[in-house]
Motif scaffolding. Structure first.
Motif, mmCIF file in Angstrom:
data_model
loop_
_atom_site.group_PDB
_atom_site.id
_atom_site.type_symbol
_atom_site.label_atom_id
_atom_site.label_comp_id
_atom_site.label_asym_id
_atom_site.label_seq_id
_atom_site.Cartn_x
_atom_site.Cartn_y
_atom_site.Cartn_z
ATOM 1 N N SER A 11 0.825 -1.207 0.000
ATOM 2 C CA SER A 11 0.000 0.000 0.000
ATOM 3 C C SER A 11 0.858 1.255 0.000
ATOM 4 O O SER A 11 0.577 2.211 -0.735
ATOM 5 C CB SER A 11 -0.916 0.033 1.226
ATOM 6 N N LEU A 12 1.888 1.266 0.805
ATOM 7 C CA LEU A 12 2.769 2.425 0.893
ATOM 8 C C LEU A 12 3.439 2.682 -0.451
ATOM 9 O O LEU A 12 3.528 3.823 -0.900
ATOM 10 C CB LEU A 12 3.821 2.214 1.979
ATOM 11 N N TRP A 13 3.902 1.642 -1.094
ATOM 12 C CA TRP A 13 4.565 1.805 -2.390
ATOM 13 C C TRP A 13 3.601 2.387 -3.412
ATOM 14 O O TRP A 13 3.958 3.278 -4.177
ATOM 15 C CB TRP A 13 5.093 0.473 -2.906
ATOM 16 N N ILE A 14 2.382 1.865 -3.442
ATOM 17 C CA ILE A 14 1.387 2.360 -4.395
ATOM 18 C C ILE A 14 1.054 3.819 -4.102
ATOM 19 O O ILE A 14 1.021 4.652 -5.008
ATOM 20 C CB ILE A 14 0.116 1.481 -4.360
ATOM 21 N N LYS A 15 0.839 4.142 -2.833
ATOM 22 C CA LYS A 15 0.532 5.530 -2.464
ATOM 23 C C LYS A 15 1.694 6.463 -2.770
ATOM 24 O O LYS A 15 1.488 7.640 -3.060
ATOM 25 C CB LYS A 15 0.170 5.622 -0.984
ATOM 26 N N ALA A 16 2.920 5.949 -2.723
ATOM 27 C CA ALA A 16 4.097 6.761 -3.017
ATOM 28 C C ALA A 16 4.248 7.015 -4.515
ATOM 29 O O ALA A 16 5.065 7.827 -4.920
ATOM 30 C CB ALA A 16 5.346 6.078 -2.476
ATOM 31 N N PHE A 31 -6.997 -7.217 -4.061
ATOM 32 C CA PHE A 31 -6.812 -6.708 -2.706
ATOM 33 C C PHE A 31 -6.604 -5.199 -2.619
ATOM 34 O O PHE A 31 -6.789 -4.618 -1.554
ATOM 35 C CB PHE A 31 -5.635 -7.428 -2.034
ATOM 36 N N TYR A 32 -6.208 -4.577 -3.729
ATOM 37 C CA TYR A 32 -5.864 -3.154 -3.674
ATOM 38 C C TYR A 32 -6.669 -2.302 -4.650
ATOM 39 O O TYR A 32 -6.302 -1.157 -4.913
ATOM 40 C CB TYR A 32 -4.364 -2.968 -3.932
ATOM 41 N N ALA A 33 -7.775 -2.825 -5.163
ATOM 42 C CA ALA A 33 -8.570 -2.100 -6.159
ATOM 43 C C ALA A 33 -9.029 -0.741 -5.645
ATOM 44 O O ALA A 33 -8.941 0.261 -6.355
ATOM 45 C CB ALA A 33 -9.769 -2.938 -6.598
ATOM 46 N N THR A 34 -9.499 -0.672 -4.421
ATOM 47 C CA THR A 34 -9.972 0.596 -3.860
ATOM 48 C C THR A 34 -8.836 1.596 -3.787
ATOM 49 O O THR A 34 -8.994 2.763 -4.154
ATOM 50 C CB THR A 34 -10.576 0.376 -2.460
ATOM 51 N N LEU A 35 -7.699 1.154 -3.351
ATOM 52 C CA LEU A 35 -6.540 2.034 -3.253
ATOM 53 C C LEU A 35 -6.111 2.517 -4.636
ATOM 54 O O LEU A 35 -5.815 3.693 -4.828
ATOM 55 C CB LEU A 35 -5.378 1.298 -2.579
ATOM 56 N N LEU A 36 -6.104 1.626 -5.606
ATOM 57 C CA LEU A 36 -5.709 1.999 -6.962
ATOM 58 C C LEU A 36 -6.697 2.987 -7.569
ATOM 59 O O LEU A 36 -6.298 3.942 -8.221
ATOM 60 C CB LEU A 36 -5.586 0.759 -7.849
ATOM 61 N N ARG A 37 -7.980 2.789 -7.327
ATOM 62 C CA ARG A 37 -8.983 3.721 -7.837
ATOM 63 C C ARG A 37 -8.828 5.086 -7.179
ATOM 64 O O ARG A 37 -9.106 6.105 -7.780
ATOM 65 C CB ARG A 37 -10.384 3.177 -7.606
ATOM 66 N N GLY A 38 -8.352 5.109 -5.966
ATOM 67 C CA GLY A 38 -8.156 6.361 -5.252
ATOM 68 C C GLY A 38 -7.003 7.189 -5.792
ATOM 69 O O GLY A 38 -6.828 8.343 -5.426
ATOM 70 N N GLN A 39 -6.221 6.622 -6.671
ATOM 71 C CA GLN A 39 -5.075 7.318 -7.251
ATOM 72 C C GLN A 39 -5.428 8.047 -8.551
ATOM 73 O O GLN A 39 -4.559 8.588 -9.222
ATOM 74 C CB GLN A 39 -3.941 6.316 -7.507
#
Length: 58
Positions: free
Chosen positions: A2-7, A28-36
């Protein structure tokens, strides 16, 4: 991960380093990816030389 993706690390590079597949990333990270989306749009605008949409006061 998550940290790497957010970075801003490319998600393909994130899963390669973690030893996962793209399918695992999206599961597992679809929501986080959409948030980018805003960040991705800004990177594209920067690359195209588009003016910043943030209003400035003069």
């Amino acid at each position: 991960m998550s940290l790497w993706i957010k970075a801003g690390v490319d998600p393909v590079e994130v899963v390669r380093r973690a030893g996962h597949s793209i399918a695992v990333l999206w599961k597992f990270y679809a929501t986080l990816l959409r948030g980018q989306e805003h960040r991705a749009n800004q990177l594209i605008d920067d690359a195209l030389g588009a003016p910043d949409e943030t209003p400035t006061t003069e």
